[in-house]
Design a protein around this motif. Structure first.
Motif, PDB file in Angstrom:
ATOM      1  N   ASN A   1      -6.644  30.039  23.234  1.00 51.32           N
ATOM      2  CA  ASN A   1      -6.263  28.943  24.135  1.00 51.32           C
ATOM      3  C   ASN A   1      -6.164  27.595  23.429  1.00 51.32           C
TER       4      ASN A   1
ATOM      5  N   LEU B   1      -5.269  19.176  24.182  1.00 52.45           N
ATOM      6  CA  LEU B   1      -4.593  19.529  22.940  1.00 52.45           C
ATOM      7  C   LEU B   1      -3.083  19.346  23.077  1.00 52.45           C
ATOM      8  N   ASN B   2      -2.519  19.832  24.166  1.00 55.76           N
ATOM      9  CA  ASN B   2      -1.075  19.682  24.385  1.00 55.76           C
ATOM     10  C   ASN B   2      -0.664  18.223  24.487  1.00 55.76           C
TER      11      ASN B   2
ATOM     12  N   ARG C   1      -0.673  16.739  21.049  1.00 53.61           N
ATOM     13  CA  ARG C   1       0.478  17.245  20.288  1.00 53.61           C
ATOM     14  C   ARG C   1       1.751  16.515  20.688  1.00 53.61           C
ATOM     15  N   ILE C   2       1.943  16.322  21.977  1.00 46.79           N
ATOM     16  CA  ILE C   2       3.138  15.620  22.458  1.00 46.79           C
ATOM     17  C   ILE C   2       3.198  14.199  21.899  1.00 46.79           C
TER      18      ILE C   2
ATOM     19  N   GLN D   1      -7.235  22.861  26.256  1.00 47.69           N
ATOM     20  CA  GLN D   1      -5.833  23.134  25.954  1.00 47.69           C
ATOM     21  C   GLN D   1      -4.918  22.028  26.501  1.00 47.69           C
ATOM     22  N   ALA D   2      -5.214  21.536  27.702  1.00 50.00           N
ATOM     23  CA  ALA D   2      -4.420  20.442  28.278  1.00 50.00           C
ATOM     24  C   ALA D   2      -4.522  19.188  27.404  1.00 50.00           C
TER      25      ALA D   2
ATOM     26  N   ASN E   1      -2.325  24.669  15.224  1.00 41.43           N
ATOM     27  CA  ASN E   1      -1.036  24.794  14.558  1.00 41.43           C
ATOM     28  C   ASN E   1      -1.268  24.608  13.060  1.00 41.43           C
TER      29      ASN E   1
END
Length: 182
Positions: free
Chosen positions: A73, A36-37, A40-41, A33-34, A77
């Motif tokens: 988790n 992935l974030n 995304r950023i 998840q970290a 999107n």
């Protein structure tokens, strides 16, 4: 050169109360998840791989079940690619390579489940196809295995497979080490 995140099979059946619970699946999913974030950023390509089991006698990842769904988790999107597969190698009989080519991607950050099966198969196939790979070892999980009447702990299985991938097939690093490189 574009870099993409490939998240392999982080699906409900690998978690508590799933049909094939792995050791440390929650912790691995949070590290994924970290990553992935961070992707995304930076608006970098993200590809979710979802295993749908059509093999006769299969006991998990069955079509049209909650267990086959991608875990919350790392839920994709609507603008992220989801590729369904039926084999451990995420390239086999899928359009993964076509998707990566269309995105002009040559570098992959790979994480997911299971370390000894789908992660290993996909990383080796990616290497054979000329991709530069990094594997987030703490964003992967596996289970205890049995061989020659001996139980091999998930920890030993995981470390053996990560050691086998490191150097030639991929650079195996922690999520913490990879995040600044994204």
């Amino acid at each position: 050169m574009n870099k993409a995140l490939v998240i392999i099979d982080i699906q409900n059946d690998y978690f508590k109360e799933g049909k094939c619970e792995l050791v440390c699946s929650k912790e691995a999913s949070l590290n994924a998840q970290a990553l992935l974030n961070a992707f995304r950023i930076k608006k970098l390509p993200i590809i979710h791989i979802q295993h749908v089991n059509i093999r006769k006698g299969a006991t998990f990842f069955m079509p049209n079940t909650q267990g086959v769904e991608i875990h919350k988790n790392v839920a994709p999107n609507s603008n992220e690619t989801v590729i369904k597969k039926h084999y451990p190698n995420s390239f086999l009989e899928t359009n993964l390579e076509d998707v990566l080519e269309s995105l002009k991607v040559k570098e992959l950050v790979i994480c997911g489940m299971m370390s000894h099966m789908c992660v290993d198969s996909t990383v080796r196939a990616a290497f054979d196809k000329g991709y530069v790979c990094e594997v987030a070892h703490d964003a992967c999980a596996t289970k205890d295995l049995t061989f020659s009447d001996k139980v091999v702990s998930a920890n030993e299985v995981h470390h053996a497979f990560m050691a086998g991938l490191n150097y030639l097939f991929a650079k195996v690093k922690s999520t913490h080490e990879l995040l600044p490189l994204i």
